[in-house]
Design a protein around this motif. Structure first.
Motif, mmCIF file in Angstrom:
data_model
loop_
_atom_site.group_PDB
_atom_site.id
_atom_site.type_symbol
_atom_site.label_atom_id
_atom_site.label_comp_id
_atom_site.label_asym_id
_atom_site.label_seq_id
_atom_site.Cartn_x
_atom_site.Cartn_y
_atom_site.Cartn_z
ATOM 1 N N HIS A 147 0.856 -1.312 0.076
ATOM 2 C CA HIS A 147 -0.004 -0.051 0.064
ATOM 3 C C HIS A 147 0.966 1.355 -0.191
ATOM 4 C CE1 HIS A 147 -3.986 1.879 1.620
ATOM 5 N NE2 HIS A 147 -3.251 2.998 1.228
ATOM 6 N N HIS A 156 1.087 5.269 -2.215
ATOM 7 C CA HIS A 156 0.646 6.156 -3.180
ATOM 8 C C HIS A 156 1.803 6.549 -4.045
ATOM 9 C CE1 HIS A 156 -3.569 5.957 -1.984
ATOM 10 N NE2 HIS A 156 -3.173 5.717 -0.880
ATOM 11 N N HIS A 175 -9.817 1.453 0.310
ATOM 12 C CA HIS A 175 -9.927 2.339 1.444
ATOM 13 C C HIS A 175 -10.970 2.595 2.341
ATOM 14 C CE1 HIS A 175 -6.228 3.948 -0.548
ATOM 15 N NE2 HIS A 175 -5.770 4.391 0.511
ATOM 16 N N HIS A 195 -6.113 -0.375 5.202
ATOM 17 C CA HIS A 195 -6.544 0.463 6.590
ATOM 18 C C HIS A 195 -7.577 -0.684 7.282
ATOM 19 C CE1 HIS A 195 -4.068 3.496 5.347
ATOM 20 N NE2 HIS A 195 -4.971 4.002 4.326
ATOM 21 N N ASP A 231 1.682 3.457 2.965
ATOM 22 C CA ASP A 231 0.870 4.547 2.411
ATOM 23 C C ASP A 231 1.546 5.674 1.712
ATOM 24 O OD1 ASP A 231 -1.915 5.182 2.174
ATOM 25 O OD2 ASP A 231 -2.307 6.069 4.298
HETATM 26 ZN ZN LIG Z 1 -3.996 5.094 1.064
#
Ligand SMILES: [Zn+2]
Length: 329
Positions: A8, A10, A198, A220, A280
Motif C-alpha cells: 500500500h 501511493h 480504502h 486500513h 501508504d
Molecule cells: Zn492509502
C-alpha cells in the motif's frame, strides 16, 4: 539481508520531500515563493494534519506535478529509494491515472490519455540497476463521476499484467454510496483484477459488510477491529487481509499513538485476520519513513514482537496481488 514487500503505497505520496523540492526548483515553480528554503517546505509537507481531508489536499498538489512528461523523473527516483534504502523486493504502487492526465484537455481526451500514463509508468518502473518488482494498482476515486471511474476500470482491465488490482481511494465521503462501489469492485474482480478499498480508515461509517464479498484486501480497515470487532470473523472467513500503515494514522490525525494499534493487532491475531504492514505515503511522513522503519516502530511500541515480525513480513508476500517467486526473508 532481509527483503520486504509493500502493498500500500501511493505514487503521489511515495517521494522524499527533497526530490519534490528539487523538482520544483528545476521547474522554477511558483509555489517556491512560499518556501524559499527546503526546511520550510519540508516542515509544511510532512506536518501532521488534523483530518484526512486536509492531508488529501497536499496529495492533490503532487498529483498535478506528476504529469506525463515528468513521470519518468519520479518513477526512477521512487524505485531507486525503495530498492537502496528500504530493501524492497516487491512493491505495489497505486495511483489514479486520470489525475495525472493533462488538465488542458477535454474529459474525453483525458480519458484517452490514461493509457499513455500507464505506458510511461510501466516502462519507468523497471530500471535495470534497481531490480525491484513493481506492480500497479489503479485507484477509482469517490469524488469522480461514475463515467470516469468506469473508464479507469476499463483501462485497468486492458493493462492486466503490469496492473494487478483496483482500489477505491479519495476522502471517505458519502458512505451511503456503497452499492455503487461494491458493483465497481465486483466487476473488477470478475474481469480478473484483484481488489482493495480504502475503508474504515477514519471511522466505521463506510464499512458495509457487502464490501467483504468483493474484496481481497482492505486499505486500513483499522476501525473494524477497534469499533466492530464482531465483523472480524467474516474477514477471516473470506481471507481478507488488512493493509495497516502505522505512521499514516498519526499524520492524518486518526490515531495519537502507535500504542493504539495494540488493540488492532491483538484482535486481528485472535480472530486470525491477517495484517500486511505498509507505508501508504512515506514521503509525507517525517524522515526517514521506510517500511523497515514501520516494523521497528511497531516493535518499539510493543505492538508486535520479533517472532511476529517474520510472520507479518511473509504475510505481505502472500497477500500480494502480483508477486511470483520466493520471498527473500
Ligand atoms: Zn492509502
Amino acid at each position: 539481508m532481509s527483503l520486504y514487500a509493500d502493498l500500500h503505497r501511493h505514487l503521489g505520496g511515495a517521494l522524499h520531500p527533497r526530490i519534490i523540492y528539487k523538482f520544483l526548483q528545476r521547474q522554477d515553480h511558483k509555489i517556491l515563493g512560499y518556501f524559499p528554503d527546503y526546511n520550510g517546505f519540508y516542515n509544511w509537507f510532512t506536518r501532521p494534519c488534523r483530518t484526512l481531508d486536509e492531508f488529501v489536499k497536499i496529495h492533490t498538489l503532487v498529483e498535478e506535478l506528476q504529469s506525463i512528461e515528468h513521470l519518468p523523473y519520479f518513477c526512477l527516483r521512487l524505485c531507486r529509494g525503495a530498492y537502496l534504502f528500504e530493501n524492497l523486493q516487491y512493491l505495489e504502487l497505486r495511483y489514479n491515472p486520470y489525475f495525472r492526465t493533462s488538465h488542458n484537455l477535454t474529459v474525453n481526451q483525458r480519458i484517452k490519455q490514461m493509457q499513455e500514463i500507464i505506458d510511461v509508468i510501466t516502462v519507468n518502473l523497471r530500471p535495470a540497476e534497481y531490480p525491484i518488482i513493481v506492480k500497479q494498482i489503479l485507484c477509482l476515486d469517490r469524488r469522480l463521476p461514475n463515467s470516469i471511474n468506469e473508464a479507469i476500470l476499463k483501462v485497468a482491465v486492458k493493462n492486466i499484467g503490469p496492473v494487478v488490482g483496483i482500489d477505491l481511494a479519495g476522502p471517505e465521503i458519502e458512505p451511503q454510496k456503497w452499492e455503487t462501489w461494491v458493483k465497481f469492485l465486483g466487476k473488477a474482480r470478475a474481469s480478473g483484477l484483484k481488489t482493495t478499498c480504502h475503508l474504515g480508515e477514519t471511522s466505521i461509517d463506510n464499512v458495509y459488510t457487502q464490501y467483504f464479498n468483493v474484496l481481497d484486501r482492505i486499505g486500513h480497515g483499522i476501525h473494524i477491529p477497534l469499533v466492530k470487532p464482531a465483523l472480524l470473523k467474516e474477514l477471516a472467513k473470506k481471507q481478507i487481509t488488512l493493509e495497516v500503515c502505522p505512521t499514516s494514522y498519526k499524520q492524518t490525525g486518526v490515531l495519537k499513538d502507535f500504542e493504539e494499534l495494540k488493540l488492532v493487532f491483538s484482535r486481528c491475531r485472535k480472530a486470525q485476520v491477517s495484517i500486511a504492514v505498509c507505508t501508504d505515503n512515506p514521503g509525507r511522513n517525517p524522515s526517514p519513513c521506510t517500511l523497515p522503519g514501520e516494523y521497528e516502530r511497531l516493535i518499539d511500541a510493543d505492538v508486535i514482537d520479533f517472532t511476529e515480525l517474520r510472520h507479518i513480513q511473509r504475510e505481505s508476500f502472500r497477500a500480494a496481488f502480483g508477486f511470483i517467486g520466493t520471498p527473500l526473508i
